[in-house]
Design a protein around this motif. Structure first.
Motif, PDB file in Angstrom:
ATOM      1  N   LYS A  17       0.810  -1.220   0.000  1.00 14.63           N
ATOM      2  CA  LYS A  17       0.000   0.000   0.000  1.00 14.63           C
ATOM      3  C   LYS A  17       0.845   1.273   0.000  1.00 14.63           C
ATOM      4  N   GLU A  18       2.137   1.156   0.274  1.00 17.77           N
ATOM      5  CA  GLU A  18       3.038   2.299   0.308  1.00 17.77           C
ATOM      6  C   GLU A  18       4.434   1.845  -0.092  1.00 17.77           C
ATOM      7  N   LYS A  19       5.299   2.807  -0.437  1.00 19.73           N
ATOM      8  CA  LYS A  19       6.642   2.450  -0.876  1.00 19.73           C
ATOM      9  C   LYS A  19       7.451   1.782   0.231  1.00 19.73           C
ATOM     10  N   PHE A  20       7.283   2.266   1.467  1.00 18.57           N
ATOM     11  CA  PHE A  20       8.045   1.717   2.580  1.00 18.57           C
ATOM     12  C   PHE A  20       7.673   0.253   2.791  1.00 18.57           C
ATOM     13  N   GLY A  21       8.667  -0.610   2.727  1.00 14.99           N
ATOM     14  CA  GLY A  21       8.438  -2.035   2.907  1.00 14.99           C
ATOM     15  C   GLY A  21       8.466  -2.841   1.634  1.00 14.99           C
ATOM     16  N   ILE A  22       8.348  -2.189   0.482  1.00  8.79           N
ATOM     17  CA  ILE A  22       8.442  -2.926  -0.781  1.00  8.79           C
ATOM     18  C   ILE A  22       9.890  -3.376  -0.983  1.00  8.79           C
ATOM     19  N   VAL A 120       1.441 -13.841 -10.082  1.00  2.00           N
ATOM     20  CA  VAL A 120       2.897 -13.906 -10.074  1.00  2.00           C
ATOM     21  C   VAL A 120       3.415 -13.752  -8.651  1.00  2.00           C
ATOM     22  N   SER A 121       4.654 -14.147  -8.431  1.00  2.89           N
ATOM     23  CA  SER A 121       5.284 -13.968  -7.121  1.00  2.89           C
ATOM     24  C   SER A 121       6.593 -13.214  -7.296  1.00  2.89           C
ATOM     25  N   GLY A 122       7.012 -12.568  -6.206  1.00  4.21           N
ATOM     26  CA  GLY A 122       8.298 -11.865  -6.210  1.00  4.21           C
ATOM     27  C   GLY A 122       8.277 -10.473  -6.787  1.00  4.21           C
ATOM     28  N   ALA A 123       7.101  -9.887  -7.020  1.00  2.10           N
ATOM     29  CA  ALA A 123       7.030  -8.547  -7.597  1.00  2.10           C
ATOM     30  C   ALA A 123       7.456  -7.494  -6.572  1.00  2.10           C
ATOM     31  N   ASP A 124       8.042  -6.412  -7.058  1.00  2.00           N
ATOM     32  CA  ASP A 124       8.445  -5.291  -6.199  1.00  2.00           C
ATOM     33  C   ASP A 124       7.727  -4.018  -6.637  1.00  2.00           C
ATOM     34  N   ASN A 187      14.912  -6.076   5.829  1.00  2.00           N
ATOM     35  CA  ASN A 187      15.319  -4.856   6.521  1.00  2.00           C
ATOM     36  C   ASN A 187      14.831  -3.602   5.796  1.00  2.00           C
ATOM     37  N   PRO A 188      13.526  -3.293   5.895  1.00  2.00           N
ATOM     38  CA  PRO A 188      12.980  -2.156   5.158  1.00  2.00           C
ATOM     39  C   PRO A 188      13.358  -0.790   5.710  1.00  2.00           C
ATOM     40  N   LYS A 189      13.904  -0.713   6.912  1.00  2.00           N
ATOM     41  CA  LYS A 189      14.204   0.590   7.500  1.00  2.00           C
ATOM     42  C   LYS A 189      15.281   1.316   6.695  1.00  2.00           C
ATOM     43  N   PRO A 190      15.300   2.652   6.721  1.00  2.00           N
ATOM     44  CA  PRO A 190      16.355   3.415   6.045  1.00  2.00           C
ATOM     45  C   PRO A 190      17.729   3.042   6.589  1.00  2.00           C
ATOM     46  N   GLN A 191      18.704   2.917   5.714  1.00  2.00           N
ATOM     47  CA  GLN A 191      20.030   2.483   6.131  1.00  2.00           C
ATOM     48  C   GLN A 191      20.714   3.474   7.065  1.00  2.00           C
ATOM     49  N   TYR A 192      20.329   4.730   6.982  1.00  2.00           N
ATOM     50  CA  TYR A 192      20.978   5.733   7.821  1.00  2.00           C
ATOM     51  C   TYR A 192      20.407   5.780   9.239  1.00  2.00           C
ATOM     52  N   GLN A 193      19.340   5.019   9.504  1.00  2.00           N
ATOM     53  CA  GLN A 193      18.767   4.965  10.844  1.00  2.00           C
ATOM     54  C   GLN A 193      19.442   3.859  11.648  1.00  2.00           C
ATOM     55  N   TYR A 200       9.187   1.513  14.020  1.00  2.00           N
ATOM     56  CA  TYR A 200       8.828   1.812  12.636  1.00  2.00           C
ATOM     57  C   TYR A 200       7.433   1.279  12.346  1.00  2.00           C
ATOM     58  N   GLY A 201       6.764   1.907  11.408  1.00  2.00           N
ATOM     59  CA  GLY A 201       5.440   1.459  11.005  1.00  2.00           C
ATOM     60  C   GLY A 201       5.388   1.134   9.527  1.00  2.00           C
ATOM     61  N   LEU A 202       4.708   0.050   9.182  1.00  2.00           N
ATOM     62  CA  LEU A 202       4.634  -0.409   7.794  1.00  2.00           C
ATOM     63  C   LEU A 202       3.210  -0.869   7.504  1.00  2.00           C
ATOM     64  N   SER A 203       2.658  -0.444   6.382  1.00  2.00           N
ATOM     65  CA  SER A 203       1.319  -0.878   5.969  1.00  2.00           C
ATOM     66  C   SER A 203       1.436  -1.962   4.901  1.00  2.00           C
ATOM     67  N   TYR A 204       0.731  -3.071   5.130  1.00  2.00           N
ATOM     68  CA  TYR A 204       0.696  -4.148   4.139  1.00  2.00           C
ATOM     69  C   TYR A 204      -0.675  -4.810   4.205  1.00  2.00           C
ATOM     70  N   LYS A 205      -1.305  -4.962   3.043  1.00  2.00           N
ATOM     71  CA  LYS A 205      -2.684  -5.441   2.989  1.00  2.00           C
ATOM     72  C   LYS A 205      -3.528  -4.567   3.910  1.00  2.00           C
ATOM     73  N   ASN A 206      -4.246  -5.196   4.836  1.00  2.00           N
ATOM     74  CA  ASN A 206      -5.055  -4.437   5.793  1.00  2.00           C
ATOM     75  C   ASN A 206      -4.378  -4.329   7.152  1.00  2.00           C
ATOM     76  N   PHE A 207      -3.075  -4.618   7.178  1.00  2.00           N
ATOM     77  CA  PHE A 207      -2.348  -4.623   8.437  1.00  2.00           C
ATOM     78  C   PHE A 207      -1.514  -3.356   8.613  1.00  2.00           C
ATOM     79  N   GLU A 208      -1.420  -2.914   9.871  1.00  2.00           N
ATOM     80  CA  GLU A 208      -0.467  -1.890  10.260  1.00  2.00           C
ATOM     81  C   GLU A 208       0.541  -2.585  11.175  1.00  2.00           C
ATOM     82  N   ILE A 209       1.780  -2.653  10.718  1.00  2.00           N
ATOM     83  CA  ILE A 209       2.808  -3.433  11.404  1.00  2.00           C
ATOM     84  C   ILE A 209       3.797  -2.488  12.066  1.00  2.00           C
ATOM     85  N   LYS A 210       4.034  -2.688  13.350  1.00  2.00           N
ATOM     86  CA  LYS A 210       5.004  -1.881  14.079  1.00  2.00           C
ATOM     87  C   LYS A 210       6.150  -2.790  14.541  1.00  2.00           C
ATOM     88  N   PHE A 211       7.389  -2.322  14.367  1.00  2.00           N
ATOM     89  CA  PHE A 211       8.534  -3.163  14.675  1.00  2.00           C
ATOM     90  C   PHE A 211       9.762  -2.334  15.061  1.00  2.00           C
TER      91      PHE A 211
END
Length: 224
Positions: A17-22, A120-124, A187-193, A200-211
C-alpha cells in the motif's frame, strides 16, 4: 524516426500500500503474490497464448510515486544515503523516463470477470502500478552467472531474523505470517537509521505493522 507512445496494458494488484516495505529488487520476497490485471483493451486471450510455457516473466512498468522528478546522480539507500552515484548505475526510481524492470515468477493463470489474470510472485511493485509490457524471461540469454553486480553484491545476503511473538502470530493465518516475515527480513528501514529503540510502522494489505530493528533482528511489536 518513429515517435513512441507508451500506454499501460495492465496494472498490478497486491498488498503493498506504500513504498516503505516494498522489496528493493524483484524476487527477494517470493512468498508475496500479486495479480496482473489487464486493461479492458488488452483482455484478448490471444495476447497471452502459450505464456504458461514460461516460468518467469519480465515486467516493464512505471514509477508512479516520483512526480516526474529525476536527477543525474542519486544516493542509493544501501550505501547509507550518503554517497552519490550516476542514476544509470542504479535502479533508482528517479529516472528520466520513470520506467522500472522486474522479473517475476508466473504462478498460475486465473479466470475472472476481468478476463484472464496472471498470478505472479516476487514482484516489487506498488499496488496499482501500471504495466507497459510483459515479456518472457529466457534463461539462456537473460541469466549471466559471471556478471559483476557492482556495489550491490555487498548486500545481496543482507537478511535479518524476524521475531513475531506468539500472541501476535495466533491472530494471523500462515500465509500472512509468511508474507510479512519475507518483507521484514529484508530490513525495510532506512540504512541511515541506527536507533534500535525506534519503532517503525509499515502498511501491508489491511495490516499496520510496528517493529523495532537491531543490527541482526527485526522484532515485531504490534500488528493491527
Amino acid at each position: 524516426m518513429k515517435e513512441f507512445t507508451i500506454i499501460p496494458v495492465a496494472k498490478i494488484k497486491n498488498g503493498y500500500k506504500e513504498k516503505f516495505g516494498i522489496p528493493r529488487q524483484s524476487g527477494l520476497a517470493p512468498q508475496v503474490k500479486s495479480e496482473i490485471i489487464f486493461e479492458k483493451d488488452f483482455r484478448d486471450e490471444n495476447l497471452i497464448r502459450d505464456i504458461e510455457q514460461y516460468s518467469h516473466l519480465w515486467l516493464i512498468w512505471g514509477f508512479t510515486e516520483n512526480n516526474g522528478e529525476w536527477s543525474p546522480t542519486v544516493r542509493p539507500p544501501k550505501l547509507g544515503g550518503n554517497k552519490r552515484v550516476g542514476v544509470f548505475a542504479t535502479r533508482s526510481p528517479y529516472r528520466p523516463n520513470s520506467l522500472g524492470l522486474s522479473v517475476v515468477k508466473l504462478e498460475e493463470i486465473r479466470k475472472s470477470e476481468d478476463g484472464r489474470i496472471l498470478v505472479v510472485s516476487g514482484a516489487d511493485l506498488l499496488n496499482g502500478t501500471p504495466i507497459f509490457d510483459i515479456k518472457p524471461y529466457l534463461p539462456y540469454v537473460d541469466a549471466i552467472p559471471e556478471a559483476n553486480g557492482g556495489f550491490s553484491e555487498e548486500f545481496k545476503n543482507d537478511i535479518l531474523k524476524v521475531s513475531i511473538p506468539d500472541e501476535i502470530k495466533n491472530k494471523l493465518n500462515s500465509e500472512d505470517i509468511n508474507e510479512i516475515t519475507s518483507i521484514l527480513e529484508l530490513n525495510p528501514k532506512p540504512q541511515y537509521q541506527s536507533d534500535e529503540e525506534r519503532i517503525y510502522g509499515l502498511s501491508y494489505k489491511n495490516f499496520e505493522i510496528k517493529f523495532r530493528c537491531s543490527e541482526k533482528e527485526i522484532t515485531v511489536i504490534e500488528i493491527e
